[in-house]
Design a protein around this motif. Structure first.
Motif, PDB file in Angstrom:
ATOM      1  N   PRO A 152      34.702  70.642  24.492  1.00 16.17           N
ATOM      2  CA  PRO A 152      34.038  70.580  25.798  1.00 16.17           C
ATOM      3  C   PRO A 152      34.777  69.820  26.885  1.00 16.17           C
ATOM      4  O   PRO A 152      34.365  69.858  28.045  1.00 16.17           O
ATOM      5  N   SER A 153      35.887  69.144  26.550  1.00 20.90           N
ATOM      6  CA  SER A 153      36.613  68.360  27.553  1.00 20.90           C
ATOM      7  C   SER A 153      38.107  68.441  27.286  1.00 20.90           C
ATOM      8  O   SER A 153      38.549  69.068  26.320  1.00 20.90           O
ATOM      9  N   ASP A 154      38.882  67.779  28.139  1.00 25.80           N
ATOM     10  CA  ASP A 154      40.335  67.742  27.961  1.00 25.80           C
ATOM     11  C   ASP A 154      40.780  66.575  27.083  1.00 25.80           C
ATOM     12  O   ASP A 154      41.967  66.266  27.016  1.00 25.80           O
ATOM     13  N   ASP A 155      39.849  65.929  26.403  1.00 26.68           N
ATOM     14  CA  ASP A 155      40.163  64.808  25.523  1.00 26.68           C
ATOM     15  C   ASP A 155      40.994  65.308  24.336  1.00 26.68           C
ATOM     16  O   ASP A 155      40.510  66.066  23.489  1.00 26.68           O
ATOM     17  N   ARG A 156      42.244  64.877  24.259  1.00 27.45           N
ATOM     18  CA  ARG A 156      43.152  65.367  23.222  1.00 27.45           C
ATOM     19  C   ARG A 156      42.665  64.991  21.819  1.00 27.45           C
ATOM     20  O   ARG A 156      42.751  65.790  20.888  1.00 27.45           O
ATOM     21  N   ASN A 200      40.029  76.023  21.601  1.00 31.36           N
ATOM     22  CA  ASN A 200      41.345  75.457  21.281  1.00 31.36           C
ATOM     23  C   ASN A 200      42.121  76.327  20.296  1.00 31.36           C
ATOM     24  O   ASN A 200      41.741  77.472  20.012  1.00 31.36           O
ATOM     25  N   ASN A 254      39.934  67.202  20.758  1.00 31.54           N
ATOM     26  CA  ASN A 254      40.503  68.501  20.432  1.00 31.54           C
ATOM     27  C   ASN A 254      41.052  68.488  19.006  1.00 31.54           C
ATOM     28  O   ASN A 254      40.725  69.356  18.180  1.00 31.54           O
ATOM     29  N   THR A 305      35.204  75.093  19.697  1.00 33.03           N
ATOM     30  CA  THR A 305      34.805  74.669  21.038  1.00 33.03           C
ATOM     31  C   THR A 305      35.228  73.226  21.291  1.00 33.03           C
ATOM     32  O   THR A 305      34.978  72.344  20.463  1.00 33.03           O
ATOM     33  N   ARG A 330      41.784  75.772  26.138  1.00 30.85           N
ATOM     34  CA  ARG A 330      41.992  74.373  25.775  1.00 30.85           C
ATOM     35  C   ARG A 330      42.884  74.264  24.542  1.00 30.85           C
ATOM     36  O   ARG A 330      42.811  73.312  23.774  1.00 30.85           O
ATOM     37  N   ALA A 361      37.212  76.504  27.086  1.00 33.70           N
ATOM     38  CA  ALA A 361      36.729  75.496  26.129  1.00 33.70           C
ATOM     39  C   ALA A 361      37.018  75.859  24.673  1.00 33.70           C
ATOM     40  O   ALA A 361      36.342  75.392  23.758  1.00 33.70           O
TER      41      ALA A 361
END
Length: 326
Positions: A290-294, A283, A297, A288, A255, A281
């Protein structure tokens, strides 16, 4: 002046720190290495017992300090957390400030004068310093992000390296990465007519005229940093890693929105003997996500209290242990 390998231990008492929850304490002290004008500075973290290995941590791009933080909004403390995690595994670490920046501000008169070759000289000096401070026979060089390129370019010139630990390291030419990043943002469309020819010229080793260039591009192409850009844009990471005759770990989070899994696989193609570890998961700052939410991140970049993702420290420590046994 040539960089002679020597060590200067500051007289301040060692600071005891806790490596991780429930782990034995480790000691931290500042080290110096000679720079061209003044000293380079860094922080040595030693485990309680004699270290099984030692790792030099090379920071990433821009004004990134020895802890992995930057005044442009990065406060993840990735390198400090790595040092603490590895100390809990019995591994010493040295994390450093770049020449001309932070604690190493006196090393050169102008931090913009740095090139990959000069950063390589600093790696060589630091490896010698770390060997003397820890008593290990050789040093592992961990390069994070752009630091991975520094590790690759200096590998042939540092005989006391055990091997390379490439963490979130680019596998494509930086010129290609710059072009991709500029094109991905639709707002950059009006800038491309200036930016793309400038990248092409620098890639060919030529300086570019910035008069008349849009102000939005001046931070990237200002004359003071063009020698560094020329040295960086000439690098071909797969070709560089192919020339490394030491063990190589390629560690990549899936990620990571700055360096991709494709970069890691290109490095692996360059050196089929290298060990590739992909962490889901995880970056760019090794936290960590947990999602593709920029936005989620990016939020981890500003959170030093957030621990490193599970698996990061273990992957590095296990690789070192495997090759130490071998």
């Amino acid at each position: 002046m040539p960089i002679a390998a020597r060590i200067v231990l500051l007289s301040a008492a060692c600071l005891l720190v806790v490596s991780a929850a429930g782990a034995a304490p480790s000691s931290e002290r500042e080290l110096e290495a000679p720079g061209p004008v003044g000293p380079l500075k860094g922080s040595l973290v030693m485990p309680t017992a004699a270290p099984s290995a030692a790792v030099l941590i090379i920071p990433g791009s821009g004004p990134t300090d020895r802890n992995g933080n930057s005044p442009v909004g990065v406060k993840a403390s990735t390198y400090r957390l790595l040092a603490e995690g590895l100390a809990a595994k019995g591994i010493a670490t040295l994390r450093v400030d770049k020449r001309g920046m932070f604690g190493s501000a006196a090393a050169v008169k102008d931090p913009n004068s740095a090139t990959f070759a000069s950063y390589g000289e600093d790696v060589k000096a630091w490896v010698s310093v770390l060997r003397k401070a820890t008593g290990v026979p050789c040093v592992w060089v961990l390069g994070h992000s752009e630091g991975g390129l520094v590790a690759l370019t200096s590998a042939k010139d540092v005989p006391d390296e055990c091997g390379l630990l490439l963490v979130s390291a680019p596998g494509r030419r930086m010129a290609d990465i710059l072009r991709t990043q500029l094109k991905e943002n639709p707002a950059n469309e009006p800038l491309l007519v200036h930016a793309l020819p400038a990248i092409a010229a620098l890639e060919q080793g030529r300086h570019v005229e910035t008069q008349g260039m849009p102000p939005a591009l001046m931070g990237l192409f200002r004359p003071a940093v063009q020698d560094f850009l020329i040295s960086m844009l000439s690098l071909d990471p797969p070709r560089l890693v192919a020339g490394v005759d030491k063990p190589v770990l390629i560690l990549q989070g899936q990620r990571d929105i700055q360096v991709t899994e494709a970069d890691a696989r290109l490095l692996k193609q360059g050196d089929p003997r290298a060990t590739l570890v992909l962490l889901p998961a995880v970056n760019h700052v090794l936290k960590t996500v947990p999602s593709d939410d920029r936005q989620a991140n990016l939020a981890t970049y500003a959170d030093p209290a957030l621990p490193l993702a599970p698996g990061v420290v273990d992957a590095i420590a296990d690789f070192i242990a495997k090759h130490k046994a071998g």
